[in-house]
Design a protein around this motif. Structure first.
Motif, PDB file in Angstrom:
ATOM      1  N   GLU A  17      -6.251  -8.689  -4.621  1.00  0.00           N
ATOM      2  CA  GLU A  17      -6.667  -7.349  -5.024  1.00  0.00           C
ATOM      3  C   GLU A  17      -5.494  -6.375  -4.980  1.00  0.00           C
ATOM      4  O   GLU A  17      -5.266  -5.612  -5.931  1.00  0.00           O
ATOM      5  CB  GLU A  17      -7.803  -6.862  -4.109  1.00  0.00           C
ATOM      6  N   ARG A  29      -8.920   5.028  -3.714  1.00  0.00           N
ATOM      7  CA  ARG A  29      -8.308   3.816  -3.148  1.00  0.00           C
ATOM      8  C   ARG A  29      -6.943   4.122  -2.540  1.00  0.00           C
ATOM      9  O   ARG A  29      -6.580   3.567  -1.502  1.00  0.00           O
ATOM     10  CB  ARG A  29      -8.155   2.753  -4.250  1.00  0.00           C
ATOM     11  N   TYR A  30      -6.183   5.003  -3.206  1.00  0.00           N
ATOM     12  CA  TYR A  30      -4.825   5.339  -2.765  1.00  0.00           C
ATOM     13  C   TYR A  30      -4.678   6.854  -2.722  1.00  0.00           C
ATOM     14  O   TYR A  30      -4.078   7.455  -3.628  1.00  0.00           O
ATOM     15  CB  TYR A  30      -3.791   4.699  -3.695  1.00  0.00           C
ATOM     16  N   TRP A  84      -9.107   5.632  -8.596  1.00  0.00           N
ATOM     17  CA  TRP A  84      -7.815   5.203  -8.067  1.00  0.00           C
ATOM     18  C   TRP A  84      -7.361   6.066  -6.882  1.00  0.00           C
ATOM     19  O   TRP A  84      -6.803   5.559  -5.917  1.00  0.00           O
ATOM     20  CB  TRP A  84      -6.782   5.272  -9.184  1.00  0.00           C
ATOM     21  N   SER A 141     -14.983   5.526  -6.356  1.00  0.00           N
ATOM     22  CA  SER A 141     -14.266   4.274  -6.573  1.00  0.00           C
ATOM     23  C   SER A 141     -13.012   4.469  -7.415  1.00  0.00           C
ATOM     24  O   SER A 141     -12.360   3.516  -7.797  1.00  0.00           O
ATOM     25  CB  SER A 141     -15.178   3.245  -7.259  1.00  0.00           C
ATOM     26  N   GLY A 201      -7.688   5.119   2.693  1.00  0.00           N
ATOM     27  CA  GLY A 201      -7.756   4.242   1.532  1.00  0.00           C
ATOM     28  C   GLY A 201      -8.498   2.956   1.840  1.00  0.00           C
ATOM     29  O   GLY A 201      -9.015   2.745   2.937  1.00  0.00           O
ATOM     30  N   TRP A 202      -8.519   2.049   0.871  1.00  0.00           N
ATOM     31  CA  TRP A 202      -9.367   0.862   1.005  1.00  0.00           C
ATOM     32  C   TRP A 202      -8.762  -0.197   1.908  1.00  0.00           C
ATOM     33  O   TRP A 202      -9.484  -0.925   2.592  1.00  0.00           O
ATOM     34  CB  TRP A 202      -9.658   0.265  -0.375  1.00  0.00           C
ATOM     35  N   ASP A 262       0.829  -1.196   0.000  1.00  0.00           N
ATOM     36  CA  ASP A 262       0.000   0.000   0.000  1.00  0.00           C
ATOM     37  C   ASP A 262       0.869   1.254   0.000  1.00  0.00           C
ATOM     38  O   ASP A 262       0.619   2.203  -0.759  1.00  0.00           O
ATOM     39  CB  ASP A 262      -0.908  -0.020   1.240  1.00  0.00           C
ATOM     40  N   ASP A 289      -3.503  -4.442  -7.988  1.00  0.00           N
ATOM     41  CA  ASP A 289      -3.368  -2.988  -7.955  1.00  0.00           C
ATOM     42  C   ASP A 289      -1.906  -2.576  -8.107  1.00  0.00           C
ATOM     43  O   ASP A 289      -1.582  -1.629  -8.837  1.00  0.00           O
ATOM     44  CB  ASP A 289      -3.914  -2.428  -6.640  1.00  0.00           C
TER      45      ASP A 289
END
Length: 371
Positions: free
Chosen positions: A339, A367-368, A364, A362, A124-125, A80, A343
């Motif tokens: 996942e 997510r980050y 990018w 949703s 993030g996710w 991550d 990524d």
């Protein structure tokens, strides 16, 4: 750190890279899960509990088969952090050790909190994955190193006498930066290791491991990676224990057929450098992933540590399809591992094209996040 140039990828190269990334992360998790239930046992105790062949399948731990330890949790957050560093690169803010440190601090929060804080959009996710909030016995040096700022550096490392493998077991993702030069991979790995571990062996072993994995992820041999790591270790003060252990790992291969007892010559694996030696030896002599992981588990030392490292090496070498299907099916966190592996592969092969996809929550950058 200097900024590496972006690689140009063909479609076949992208597919091969994704397979190696998946293999590395899943292989490390499988090794972790195989060893975590017997990590405190000697070889004699393992054989007494599980038969003459020792561990040949998952041993239940933390209430289930296929459970992973804090090592796998931390590895996910290393990935991550590396993705975040690439995302932030477009802004001109380029310092991957800081992004990895922030990611590991997000993991540290999972060890204090009861569950995800959905109000923290900057998390993030990954930090919203509930299964990662399980406490899985992280070593104390990791918790204290990631406690209060400031971030440890080479000049002022955290825990200056810590010699354990807490930094080593989370360092495989650095080796997946296949577009980088080995010396940059080495430097990044050790700069991130000193954030929790200050003894030379404990931060140089992660650098060596990352360089060895970097070689196999590029399709080169383990021996090539060991030679490259030795060259990079040589100028570093305090490198001798790591260099000596790697030389011993190579030399022991020439002594005859692999056997659990032969691993005793490499040390018990309770220091970072001896754990690296055991893992490298097992990967070198492995007939296949299953054989290598069984060797890495069945010895007197910390089985989960050595099998995590060996699994990551073999997975990066052979790719996802070489992993034993039954073990793969049961390993904890498999959907999350897949996942984030995909990524990472997309970020490294597609890069800036992903960063413009911010038209919805949703996207990018949701997510980050860059923050």
């Amino acid at each position: 750190m200097s900024t590496p140039s972006r690689a140009v990828w063909g479609r076949t190269e992208q597919q091969d890279f994704r397979s190696r990334v998946r293999g590395c992360l899943l292989g490390g998790a499988i090794g972790d899960a195989l060893g975590v239930g017997v990590g405190a046992l000697t070889l004699a105790e393992i054989r007494s509990a599980h038969g003459a062949d020792g561990v040949v399948d998952y041993v239940p731990a933390y209430g289930r088969r296929g459970a992973v330890s804090a090592s796998t949790q931390l590895t996910l957050f290393t990935v991550d952090g590396l993705i975040r560093a690439q995302v932030r690169r477009d802004t001109g803010a380029w310092h991957p050790p800081t992004d990895v440190y922030r990611a590991h601090r997000r993991w540290a929060a999972t060890q204090r909190d009861w569950g995800p804080d959905l109000r923290r959009k900057d998390n993030g996710w990954l930090a919203q994955e509930e299964w990662l909030y399980a406490r899985r016995d992280p070593v104390i040096s990791v918790l204290t190193g990631l406690g209060d700022p400031p971030m440890g550096t080479l000049d002022t490392p955290k825990n200056p006498v810590a010699r354990d493998s807490g930094a080593l077991v989370r360092s495989a993702p650095f080796g997946l930066l296949v577009g980088w030069e080995p010396q940059l991979v080495f430097q990044l790995a050790i700069e991130c290791a000193v954030q929790t571990h200050g003894a030379p062996g404990a931060y140089l072993a992660p650098g060596a491991f990352a360089v060895i994995l970097h070689a196999v992820a590029r399709g080169e041999s383990i021996e090539t990676g060991v030679g490259r790591a030795a060259a990079l270790l040589g100028p570093r003060p305090g490198h001798e224990p790591v260099t000596d252990c790697l030389e011993l790992a190579l030399g022991t291969v020439r002594l005859g057929a692999p056997a659990p007892e032969r691993l005793a010559a490499l040390g018990e694996g309770r220091t970072a450098e001896s754990a690296l030696a055991v893992a490298v030896h097992c990967a070198l002599v492995a007939e296949d992933v299953r054989h290598g992981l069984r060797l890495a588990v069945n010895h007197d030392g910390p089985s989960a540590v050595t099998a995590t490292l060996c699994g990551a090496l073999l997975g990066a070498m052979h790719g996802e399809t070489a992993l034993p299907p039954a073990w793969l099916a049961e390993v904890e966190g498999r959907p999350t591992l897949l996942e984030i592996a995909d990524d990472f592969a997309m970020e490294m092969t597609q890069g800036p094209a992903l960063h413009s996809r911010v038209v919805s929550t949703s996207g990018w950058l949701a997510r980050y996040p860059r923050d």
